[in-house]
Design an enzyme around this catalytic site. Structure first.
Site, mmCIF file in Angstrom:
data_model
loop_
_atom_site.group_PDB
_atom_site.id
_atom_site.type_symbol
_atom_site.label_atom_id
_atom_site.label_comp_id
_atom_site.label_asym_id
_atom_site.label_seq_id
_atom_site.Cartn_x
_atom_site.Cartn_y
_atom_site.Cartn_z
ATOM 1 N N HIS A 57 -1.905 4.815 9.909
ATOM 2 C CA HIS A 57 -0.657 5.573 9.931
ATOM 3 C C HIS A 57 -0.802 6.902 10.665
ATOM 4 O O HIS A 57 -0.322 7.933 10.225
ATOM 5 C CB HIS A 57 -0.174 5.816 8.497
ATOM 6 C CG HIS A 57 0.170 4.563 7.746
ATOM 7 N ND1 HIS A 57 -0.796 3.774 7.161
ATOM 8 C CD2 HIS A 57 1.368 3.961 7.495
ATOM 9 C CE1 HIS A 57 -0.207 2.742 6.567
ATOM 10 N NE2 HIS A 57 1.099 2.832 6.760
ATOM 11 N N HIS A 74 0.834 -1.214 0.000
ATOM 12 C CA HIS A 74 0.000 0.000 0.000
ATOM 13 C C HIS A 74 0.868 1.263 0.000
ATOM 14 O O HIS A 74 0.441 2.310 0.497
ATOM 15 C CB HIS A 74 -0.970 -0.005 1.183
ATOM 16 C CG HIS A 74 -0.333 -0.016 2.543
ATOM 17 N ND1 HIS A 74 -0.782 -0.807 3.573
ATOM 18 C CD2 HIS A 74 0.709 0.688 3.073
ATOM 19 C CE1 HIS A 74 -0.060 -0.601 4.665
ATOM 20 N NE2 HIS A 74 0.847 0.325 4.383
ATOM 21 N N HIS A 99 10.710 -3.415 4.089
ATOM 22 C CA HIS A 99 11.164 -2.042 3.926
ATOM 23 C C HIS A 99 11.393 -1.389 5.290
ATOM 24 O O HIS A 99 10.793 -1.788 6.286
ATOM 25 C CB HIS A 99 10.190 -1.200 3.091
ATOM 26 C CG HIS A 99 8.822 -1.003 3.660
ATOM 27 N ND1 HIS A 99 7.946 -2.029 3.922
ATOM 28 C CD2 HIS A 99 8.155 0.130 3.998
ATOM 29 C CE1 HIS A 99 6.805 -1.545 4.382
ATOM 30 N NE2 HIS A 99 6.906 -0.235 4.458
ATOM 31 N N GLU A 103 4.641 -4.974 8.559
ATOM 32 C CA GLU A 103 3.275 -4.945 8.018
ATOM 33 C C GLU A 103 2.842 -6.291 7.447
ATOM 34 O O GLU A 103 1.651 -6.490 7.169
ATOM 35 C CB GLU A 103 3.162 -3.858 6.941
ATOM 36 C CG GLU A 103 3.241 -2.448 7.493
ATOM 37 C CD GLU A 103 3.311 -1.387 6.396
ATOM 38 O OE1 GLU A 103 3.170 -0.199 6.733
ATOM 39 O OE2 GLU A 103 3.494 -1.732 5.201
#
Length: 284
Positions: free
Chosen positions: A59, A12, A193, A240
């Site tokens: 977030h 995403h 990441h 995630e």
């Protein structure tokens, strides 16, 4: 009875929204990623799901470091997207399915989980980007949304097994729902990441491919690493993958992979898309 038709697992990355806004889908940097959605579009056109249950991480839009629930489930009639400045800015609301949301909440609590119930909830790029990728250019999204937020930000984080078990509880709840809706489950985020610190830009191709290889046939293989192991392997944001693990847990039938795509890098992130089909044959 309602039916879980399958699952869509995808990155995403907010930069994807900027690429969509700028029309960069055929740009050499982006094309390998966007091309991965062709089989997803074909499958969605054939299946026409009525509801999307989306496991994602907030977030800072609804929850911040001072108040971070481990799990939160939306029970709103409508969800609106608040753009964070990355490019996707639209006013189209996401229609909720309150009756099914409450059923899921009740069944999840009966399974001894304690989610925060959100009768008012905004959604960020973790929901908006996957929807734009799956239904590009639609004036209105053709299905209803039930968002389930997983804490992947503030330690202590839930364990992979806890997330998988949550997904199984959600899957059981959907299967026990008395309606005739066809449901698609989403797991969004990742893959490996890290955006900050000395390991900024960290990508672990071996771990990513391990996850992709085992997601359909052996999801419990992903439970062998604890949360801190995953942070070490995949980066602080690569955790995630917990959203993927929860979504995979909801697919309790006989699961097979229909499509898989892996591309690096996108905005310092390993990006992937997987489409899984969930048959009616349910495992015990």
């Amino acid at each position: 009875m309602s039916k879980i038709a399958g699952g869509i697992f995808t990155s995403h990355v907010p930069g994807i929204g900027g690429a969509i806004a700028k029309g960069l889908q055929q740009d050499p940097y982006w094309k390998p990623f966007f091309d991965g959605f062709e089989p997803v579009h074909q499958w969605l056109a054939a299946e026409k799901p009525d509801v999307a249950v989306v496991f994602y991480n907030d977030h800072g839009l609804n929850f911040f470091l001072d108040k971070m629930p481990t799990f939160a489930i939306g029970a709103a009639a409508e969800y609106r997207h608040e753009d964070e400045g990355w490019g996707i800015a639209f006013q189209r609301p996401f229609e909720g399915h309150q009756d099914l949301s409450w059923h899921i909440i009740e069944e999840v609590v009966a399974s001894e989980f304690d989610p925060v119930t959100c009768q008012s909830m905004l959604v960020d790029h973790a929901v908006a980007v996957p929807f734009e990728l799956c239904w590009p250019g639609k004036e209105a999204f053709p299905l209803k949304l039930i968002p389930i937020a997983v804490n992947t930000v503030q330690h202590p984080l839930p364990s992979p097994k806890r997330c998988y078990n949550l997904g199984q509880a959600v899957g059981r709840a959907i299967e026990s729902w008395g309606g005739d809706e066809k449901v698609v489950v989403f797991g969004t985020g990742g893959l490996s990441h890290q955006l900050e610190g000395g390991r900024a830009g960290h990508i672990n191709v071996d771990y990513d491919k391990f996850c992709l290889r085992n997601l359909a046939p052996d999801p419990e293989a992903l439970l062998q690493h604890d949360t801190l192991d995953i942070v070490e392997l995949a980066g602080s944001q690569g955790v995630e993958i917990l959203n993927w693990i929860a979504a995979r847990g909801a697919l309790r039938g006989s699961v097979r992979e229909l499509a898989s795509n892996y591309h690096i890098p996108i905005s310092n992130t390993a990006a992937a898309t997987v489409l899984l089909e969930n048959s009616d044959k349910v495992h015990a």
